[in-house]
Design a protein around this motif. Structure first.
Motif, PDB file in Angstrom:
ATOM      1  N   GLY A  10       0.782  -1.234   0.000  1.00 34.79           N
ATOM      2  CA  GLY A  10       0.000   0.000   0.000  1.00 34.79           C
ATOM      3  C   GLY A  10       0.809   1.277   0.000  1.00 34.79           C
ATOM      4  O   GLY A  10       0.257   2.354  -0.166  1.00 34.79           O
ATOM      5  N   ASP A  11       2.113   1.164   0.159  1.00 35.63           N
ATOM      6  CA  ASP A  11       2.934   2.379   0.184  1.00 35.63           C
ATOM      7  C   ASP A  11       4.123   2.304  -0.773  1.00 35.63           C
ATOM      8  O   ASP A  11       5.052   3.102  -0.683  1.00 35.63           O
ATOM      9  N   GLY A  12       4.103   1.327  -1.678  1.00 36.47           N
ATOM     10  CA  GLY A  12       5.189   1.187  -2.644  1.00 36.47           C
ATOM     11  C   GLY A  12       6.349   0.333  -2.166  1.00 36.47           C
ATOM     12  O   GLY A  12       7.313   0.135  -2.903  1.00 36.47           O
ATOM     13  N   THR A  13       6.274  -0.185  -0.962  1.00 36.77           N
ATOM     14  CA  THR A  13       7.339  -1.032  -0.437  1.00 36.77           C
ATOM     15  C   THR A  13       7.466  -2.308  -1.262  1.00 36.77           C
ATOM     16  O   THR A  13       6.468  -2.934  -1.583  1.00 36.77           O
ATOM     17  N   VAL A  14       8.699  -2.667  -1.593  1.00 37.00           N
ATOM     18  CA  VAL A  14       8.963  -3.906  -2.318  1.00 37.00           C
ATOM     19  C   VAL A  14       9.541  -4.913  -1.322  1.00 37.00           C
ATOM     20  O   VAL A  14      10.575  -4.671  -0.708  1.00 37.00           O
ATOM     21  N   ILE A  15       8.832  -6.026  -1.168  1.00 37.71           N
ATOM     22  CA  ILE A  15       9.262  -7.091  -0.261  1.00 37.71           C
ATOM     23  C   ILE A  15       9.334  -8.372  -1.079  1.00 37.71           C
ATOM     24  O   ILE A  15       8.370  -8.728  -1.760  1.00 37.71           O
ATOM     25  N   SER A  16      10.481  -9.055  -1.028  1.00 39.65           N
ATOM     26  CA  SER A  16      10.634 -10.278  -1.817  1.00 39.65           C
ATOM     27  C   SER A  16      11.670 -11.184  -1.187  1.00 39.65           C
ATOM     28  O   SER A  16      12.377 -10.799  -0.258  1.00 39.65           O
ATOM     29  N   ALA A  17      11.744 -12.376  -1.724  1.00 42.76           N
ATOM     30  CA  ALA A  17      12.779 -13.341  -1.383  1.00 42.76           C
ATOM     31  C   ALA A  17      13.164 -14.030  -2.694  1.00 42.76           C
ATOM     32  O   ALA A  17      12.382 -14.018  -3.651  1.00 42.76           O
ATOM     33  N   ALA A  22      10.156 -12.615   4.754  1.00 37.96           N
ATOM     34  CA  ALA A  22       9.531 -11.702   3.790  1.00 37.96           C
ATOM     35  C   ALA A  22       8.018 -11.657   4.008  1.00 37.96           C
ATOM     36  O   ALA A  22       7.411 -10.571   3.988  1.00 37.96           O
ATOM     37  N   ALA A  23       7.397 -12.811   4.214  1.00 39.09           N
ATOM     38  CA  ALA A  23       5.944 -12.851   4.430  1.00 39.09           C
ATOM     39  C   ALA A  23       5.570 -12.123   5.723  1.00 39.09           C
ATOM     40  O   ALA A  23       4.592 -11.363   5.763  1.00 39.09           O
ATOM     41  N   LYS A  24       6.357 -12.322   6.775  1.00 36.85           N
ATOM     42  CA  LYS A  24       6.098 -11.614   8.036  1.00 36.85           C
ATOM     43  C   LYS A  24       6.230 -10.108   7.851  1.00 36.85           C
ATOM     44  O   LYS A  24       5.399  -9.334   8.337  1.00 36.85           O
ATOM     45  N   LYS A  25       7.292  -9.697   7.158  1.00 40.04           N
ATOM     46  CA  LYS A  25       7.525  -8.273   6.920  1.00 40.04           C
ATOM     47  C   LYS A  25       6.356  -7.675   6.133  1.00 40.04           C
ATOM     48  O   LYS A  25       5.881  -6.582   6.450  1.00 40.04           O
ATOM     49  N   TRP A  26       5.891  -8.412   5.110  1.00 45.61           N
ATOM     50  CA  TRP A  26       4.759  -7.926   4.311  1.00 45.61           C
ATOM     51  C   TRP A  26       3.520  -7.773   5.211  1.00 45.61           C
ATOM     52  O   TRP A  26       2.827  -6.760   5.151  1.00 45.61           O
ATOM     53  N   CYS A  27       3.255  -8.780   6.027  1.00 44.83           N
ATOM     54  CA  CYS A  27       2.071  -8.738   6.896  1.00 44.83           C
ATOM     55  C   CYS A  27       2.132  -7.560   7.861  1.00 44.83           C
ATOM     56  O   CYS A  27       1.137  -6.846   8.040  1.00 44.83           O
ATOM     57  N   LYS A  28       3.272  -7.358   8.469  1.00 46.60           N
ATOM     58  CA  LYS A  28       3.399  -6.254   9.421  1.00 46.60           C
ATOM     59  C   LYS A  28       3.205  -4.908   8.733  1.00 46.60           C
ATOM     60  O   LYS A  28       2.537  -4.017   9.272  1.00 46.60           O
ATOM     61  N   LYS A  29       3.771  -4.762   7.521  1.00 45.66           N
ATOM     62  CA  LYS A  29       3.619  -3.509   6.775  1.00 45.66           C
ATOM     63  C   LYS A  29       2.156  -3.317   6.367  1.00 45.66           C
ATOM     64  O   LYS A  29       1.599  -2.232   6.505  1.00 45.66           O
ATOM     65  N   ALA A  30       1.516  -4.362   5.874  1.00 42.42           N
ATOM     66  CA  ALA A  30       0.110  -4.272   5.465  1.00 42.42           C
ATOM     67  C   ALA A  30      -0.773  -3.978   6.681  1.00 42.42           C
ATOM     68  O   ALA A  30      -1.724  -3.192   6.588  1.00 42.42           O
ATOM     69  N   GLN A  31      -0.468  -4.579   7.810  1.00 39.49           N
ATOM     70  CA  GLN A  31      -1.235  -4.329   9.037  1.00 39.49           C
ATOM     71  C   GLN A  31      -1.106  -2.855   9.433  1.00 39.49           C
ATOM     72  O   GLN A  31      -2.096  -2.199   9.757  1.00 39.49           O
ATOM     73  N   GLU A  32       0.108  -2.348   9.373  1.00 37.08           N
ATOM     74  CA  GLU A  32       0.371  -0.943   9.696  1.00 37.08           C
ATOM     75  C   GLU A  32      -0.399  -0.004   8.754  1.00 37.08           C
ATOM     76  O   GLU A  32      -0.902   1.040   9.186  1.00 37.08           O
TER      77      GLU A  32
END
Length: 165
Positions: free
Chosen positions: A101-108, A137-147
């Motif tokens: 939602g903010d342009g963050t790129v998260i990958s593995a 990566a999945a945890k980081k995505w979830c935390k960012k999306a939750q935020e």
């Protein structure tokens, strides 16, 4: 072992990449599976070895249509090496997740070793990766999306199941 020219291996890998890109775009995983031989050996270090397309097919559908796979948007090769002596292509595939939602790129990433069988088909694929990097990566995505307030119900359930806070 039948050996193939560099040109044939290069062309076959280009087709592989196009097929994978189209599968990611359409979320139809059958064409991806159909580019393997009927008796393919697919070695996936976390899931084990699958023998034959009809073992690979349900696995890829389940994996790519549930979190976090269903949040991965593409699987581009970051680099590749062609080994004519073994009819193999070795590559590093990126697995970026959708924008939270903010342009963050998260990958593995993972390494894939593909063995070519001819006629546009692959007889073996081995995926080598650290599952903890995908988990991270999945945890980081979830935390960012939750935020950001964009966490899907499925991802929230995954977080709860995985004990992510």
């Amino acid at each position: 072992m039948t050996l193939f020219t560099r040109v044939e291996l290069t062309d076959a890998f280009a087709t592989f990449e196009q097929t994978v890109a189209e599968a990611a775009r359409t979320r139809n995983w059958d064409p991806w599976v159909d580019q393997y031989t009927v008796d393919v050996d697919y070695v996936e270090h976390a899931a084990g070895t699958m023998r034959g397309r009809e073992q690979v097919r349900p696995w890829i559908w389940k994996t790519m249509e549930s979190f976090p796979g269903n949040h991965m948007t593409s699987f581009p090769a970051l680099w590749s090496v062609i080994d004519e002596s073994t009819s193999r292509v070795i590559c590093e595939l990126d697995n970026p997740m959708r924008d939270p939602g903010d342009g963050t790129v998260i990958s593995a990433t993972n390494l894939s070793i593909l063995t070519y069988a001819g006629d546009g088909l692959w007889s073996r694929q081995e995926d080598v990766y650290n599952p903890l990097r995908f988990l991270s990566a999945a945890k980081k995505w979830c935390k960012k999306a939750q935020e950001l307030g964009t966490l899907t119900d499925e991802a929230a359930a995954w977080m709860q199941q995985m004990g992510v806070r």
